[in-house]
Design a protein around this motif. Structure first.
Motif, PDB file in Angstrom:
ATOM      1  N   ALA A 174       0.834  -1.202   0.000  1.00  0.00           N
ATOM      2  CA  ALA A 174       0.000   0.000   0.000  1.00  0.00           C
ATOM      3  C   ALA A 174       0.870   1.254   0.000  1.00  0.00           C
ATOM      4  O   ALA A 174       0.593   2.228  -0.713  1.00  0.00           O
ATOM      5  CB  ALA A 174      -0.929  -0.006   1.216  1.00  0.00           C
ATOM      6  N   VAL A 175       1.933   1.227   0.793  1.00  0.00           N
ATOM      7  CA  VAL A 175       2.840   2.379   0.853  1.00  0.00           C
ATOM      8  C   VAL A 175       3.595   2.533  -0.464  1.00  0.00           C
ATOM      9  O   VAL A 175       3.736   3.639  -0.987  1.00  0.00           O
ATOM     10  CB  VAL A 175       3.837   2.223   2.027  1.00  0.00           C
ATOM     11  N   ARG A 176       4.075   1.433  -1.003  1.00  0.00           N
ATOM     12  CA  ARG A 176       4.820   1.507  -2.272  1.00  0.00           C
ATOM     13  C   ARG A 176       3.953   2.038  -3.396  1.00  0.00           C
ATOM     14  O   ARG A 176       4.396   2.877  -4.194  1.00  0.00           O
ATOM     15  CB  ARG A 176       5.361   0.122  -2.628  1.00  0.00           C
ATOM     16  N   ASP A 177       2.725   1.559  -3.469  1.00  0.00           N
ATOM     17  CA  ASP A 177       1.815   2.022  -4.526  1.00  0.00           C
ATOM     18  C   ASP A 177       1.550   3.515  -4.397  1.00  0.00           C
ATOM     19  O   ASP A 177       1.605   4.267  -5.386  1.00  0.00           O
ATOM     20  CB  ASP A 177       0.496   1.247  -4.476  1.00  0.00           C
ATOM     21  N   LEU A 178       1.256   3.942  -3.169  1.00  0.00           N
ATOM     22  CA  LEU A 178       0.960   5.347  -2.932  1.00  0.00           C
ATOM     23  C   LEU A 178       2.198   6.215  -3.155  1.00  0.00           C
ATOM     24  O   LEU A 178       2.114   7.285  -3.777  1.00  0.00           O
ATOM     25  CB  LEU A 178       0.454   5.532  -1.492  1.00  0.00           C
ATOM     26  N   ALA A 179       3.336   5.739  -2.676  1.00  0.00           N
ATOM     27  CA  ALA A 179       4.573   6.508  -2.800  1.00  0.00           C
ATOM     28  C   ALA A 179       4.990   6.666  -4.265  1.00  0.00           C
ATOM     29  O   ALA A 179       5.348   7.761  -4.701  1.00  0.00           O
ATOM     30  CB  ALA A 179       5.683   5.825  -2.009  1.00  0.00           C
TER      31      ALA A 179
END
Length: 248
Positions: A84-89
């Motif tokens: 989730a963090v990688r996608d958003l980042a």
């Protein structure tokens, strides 16, 4: 109220931390339940020493699989937060910085930037051109302006190098670009970079480091034979699948 990028990323990081803390409860449950079961077997007067070994081996296989199932679940939840963090980042880093609401300042930037590019192209002195670029960079410090300069810096640098392509000039231009890149990093993009760094090695997360109390608690009731893949539950299930396939 919509959360900022920083708040969203921090939320995922905090959730991942809480997910990892599930190992504390799991280790205590394994220690108590397995320890109690083994003690019952040891105290069973109807079992011979050899019978006790057989009985322990039988029940340990079941506990082993249950343990790896729980570890796989915890790791899966942790990796979901990392994703989730990688996608958003990554999405945040790819999006251009928002244009300032001050339309007058934007107009002045565009006008002066065009003039700067022309002066750099027509200039005959590399040092003078770099000074003009540096002054312009310091004047417009909004991430949007810095990102514009960053995306077209090769044009400005090329014009400067045409009048002085030496090591010192290239070094000064390199440092100037680094300063521009820092300015182009908005708070949202800074948070994005932090999030990517935090989960950089998420797939290799060690939920039970050998020095941890949780590892030692499980090790106290389950020998190394049963917990050798405790930080790689996927390896355990791959081996299990291979065993089942070869048995068919």
């Amino acid at each position: 109220m919509t959360k900022t990028i920083a708040e969203q990323i921090q939320g995922h990081i905090e959730k991942a931390y809480e997910i990892k803390k599930q190992t504390v409860k799991l280790a205590a449950e394994v220690r108590d339940e397995v320890g109690s079961t083994i003690m019952d077997i040891v105290k069973d007067p109807l079992l011979s020493p050899e019978g006790r070994k057989v009985k322990q081996a039988e029940i340990m296989g079941g506990y082993e699989r249950d343990l790896y199932t729980e570890i796989a679940r915890i790791k899966g939840e942790y990796l979901a937060e990392a994703k989730a963090v990688r996608d958003l980042a990554n999405k945040t880093l790819l999006e251009p910085n928002a244009k300032p609401t001050d339309t007058t300042k934007v107009a002045f930037f565009e006008k002066e930037y065009e003039r700067l590019k022309v002066d750099a192209m027509l200039g005959l002195n590399a040092e003078k051109s770099m000074k003009a670029i540096a002054e312009f960079v310091s004047k417009y410090d909004h991430p949007y302006f810095a990102e514009r300069l960053q995306s077209e810096f090769s044009t400005l640098a090329g014009a400067v190098l045409a009048n002085g392509n030496d090591a010192e000039t290239r070094q000064k231009l390199s440092k100037m670009l680094e300063a521009i890149e820092v300015k182009a990093t908005s708070p949202a993009k800074e948070s994005a970079k932090y999030g990517l760094k935090y989960f950089e090695n998420a797939e290799g997360v060690r939920l039970f480091p050998e020095y941890s109390h949780e590892f030692k608690a499980i090790e106290s009731v389950m020998t190394s034979k049963y917990i050798k893949h405790i930080n790689e539950p996927e390896v355990y299930f791959e081996a299990e699948a291979e065993t089942q396939e070869s048995a068919q």
